[in-house]
Design an enzyme around this catalytic site. Structure first.
Site, PDB file in Angstrom:
ATOM      1  N   HIS A 260      23.462  81.113 -84.804  1.00  0.00           N
ATOM      2  CA  HIS A 260      23.128  82.015 -83.695  1.00  0.00           C
ATOM      3  C   HIS A 260      22.226  83.119 -84.250  1.00  0.00           C
ATOM      4  CE1 HIS A 260      23.833  83.800 -79.755  1.00  0.00           C
ATOM      5  NE2 HIS A 260      23.814  84.966 -80.387  1.00  0.00           N
TER       6      HIS A 260
ATOM      7  N   GLY B  24      13.132  72.555 -82.768  1.00  0.00           N
ATOM      8  CA  GLY B  24      13.624  71.723 -83.864  1.00  0.00           C
ATOM      9  C   GLY B  24      13.302  72.202 -85.269  1.00  0.00           C
ATOM     10  N   SER B  25      12.976  73.513 -85.422  1.00  0.00           N
ATOM     11  CA  SER B  25      12.630  73.961 -86.784  1.00  0.00           C
ATOM     12  C   SER B  25      13.857  73.930 -87.704  1.00  0.00           C
ATOM     13  CB  SER B  25      11.985  75.348 -86.773  1.00  0.00           C
ATOM     14  OG  SER B  25      12.931  76.354 -86.517  1.00  0.00           O
ATOM     15  N   ASN B  26      15.030  74.290 -87.175  1.00  0.00           N
ATOM     16  CA  ASN B  26      16.242  74.201 -88.021  1.00  0.00           C
ATOM     17  C   ASN B  26      16.566  72.747 -88.328  1.00  0.00           C
ATOM     18  OD1 ASN B  26      17.740  76.839 -88.633  1.00  0.00           O
ATOM     19  ND2 ASN B  26      17.091  77.141 -86.520  1.00  0.00           N
TER      20      ASN B  26
ATOM     21  N   ASN C  45      27.336  75.882 -85.823  1.00  0.00           N
ATOM     22  CA  ASN C  45      26.216  76.381 -85.012  1.00  0.00           C
ATOM     23  C   ASN C  45      25.582  77.561 -85.733  1.00  0.00           C
ATOM     24  OD1 ASN C  45      24.521  76.672 -82.684  1.00  0.00           O
ATOM     25  ND2 ASN C  45      25.777  78.412 -82.051  1.00  0.00           N
TER      26      ASN C  45
HETATM   27  C1  GRF Z   1      17.389  79.343 -83.381  1.00  0.00           C
HETATM   28  O1  GRF Z   1      16.974  80.670 -83.275  1.00  0.00           O
HETATM   29  C2  GRF Z   1      18.904  79.262 -83.478  1.00  0.00           C
HETATM   30  O2  GRF Z   1      19.475  80.393 -84.045  1.00  0.00           O
HETATM   31  C3  GRF Z   1      19.313  79.178 -82.033  1.00  0.00           C
HETATM   32  O3  GRF Z   1      18.314  78.439 -81.392  1.00  0.00           O
HETATM   33  C4  GRF Z   1      17.088  78.562 -82.116  1.00  0.00           C
HETATM   34  C5  GRF Z   1      16.637  77.173 -82.394  1.00  0.00           C
HETATM   35  O4  GRF Z   1      15.373  77.143 -82.994  1.00  0.00           O
HETATM   36  N1  GRF Z   1      20.636  78.593 -81.913  1.00  0.00           N
HETATM   37  P1  GRF Z   1      14.822  75.762 -83.549  1.00  0.00           P
HETATM   38  O5  GRF Z   1      14.827  74.777 -82.369  1.00  0.00           O
HETATM   39  O6  GRF Z   1      15.719  75.296 -84.645  1.00  0.00           O
HETATM   40  O7  GRF Z   1      13.433  76.037 -84.026  1.00  0.00           O
END
Ligand code: GRF
Length: 204
Positions: A112, A14-16, A110
């Site tokens: 990636h 969940g960092s993003n 999304n």
């Molecule tokens: C990220 O590397 C994103 O590019 C991919 O999944 C990962 C999710 O990381 N789709 P987080 O859960 O947001 O930390």
């Protein structure tokens, strides 16, 4: 001014997700709010992020649904009940069916962790392992529109990250992730204005 209501879909760390919520708080993303966090998995971290930010979180596994289509139809009902305008996939591991990609056409983004179309279809550390194996000099991250074909929708933005000779998958993943946290809010902000500009300004 009407705020665009985002649902963030995530499956794990969940960092993003947290970074996007912070970008809204510090107005790097304007005219938006997160009305829902949706997860297909149990994640203490997502529960913490939701609680700290007073955002509803719904966790629903696919198990009790006969098909992925049924599952996505159920998700659409949830999204409709929460008045969601746009879906942000942030580490959501379940592949979306046509049900969702058509209903929210051009309104699902999304990120990636590679320079798509290279290394499409892979996820997590596997992406970076394959990058290192293939000896490419540059990798990076890509934000794209989500369509029925995995990782194949229109590319909205990319950031290049140089591969170093002593990189491990973990070290490279971390450098790419830092760039994800810069790229994703910027593209979300652009897309909100691109897609909803008329709605935002007409309700001024
Ligand atoms: C990220 O590397 C994103 O590019 C991919 O999944 C990962 C999710 O990381 N789709 P987080 O859960 O947001 O930390």
């Amino acid at each position: 001014m009407r705020k665009i209501n985002l649902a963030i879909f995530a499956s794990g760390r969940g960092s993003n997700c947290e970074n996007i919520i912070n970008a809204i708080k510090n107005t790097a993303i304007s005219n938006a709010e997160v009305g829902l966090i949706f997860s297909d998995k149990y994640s203490p971290n997502l529960i913490r992020i939701a609680a700290e930010n007073n955002i509803p979180i719904i966790r629903q596994t696919k198990q009790m649904f006969a098909s992925s289509e049924d599952y996505d139809r159920h998700i659409i009902k949830i999204l409709t009940a929460h008045n969601i305008d746009m879906i942000i996939l942030a580490g959501y591991l379940k592949i979306l069916t046509r049900e969702l990609t058509c209903k929210y056409a051009n309104r699902i983004l999304n990120i990636h962790p590679s320079l798509l179309p290279n290394f499409s279809g892979l996820y997590g550390l596997n992406v970076h392992k394959e990058v290192l194996k293939s000896k490419v000099e540059k990798t990076g991250c890509t934000v794209h529109i989500v369509t029925e074909q995995v990782d194949a929708g229109k590319i909205l933005g990319q950031t290049i990250v140089e591969v170093e000779s002593d990189d491990t998958p973990e070290v490279l993943a971390q450098r790419v992730l830092e760039q994800e946290h810069i790229l994703y809010p910027r593209i979300i902000e652009e897309q909100i204005h691109e897609i909803f500009n008329e709605n935002i300004t007409s309700s001024n």
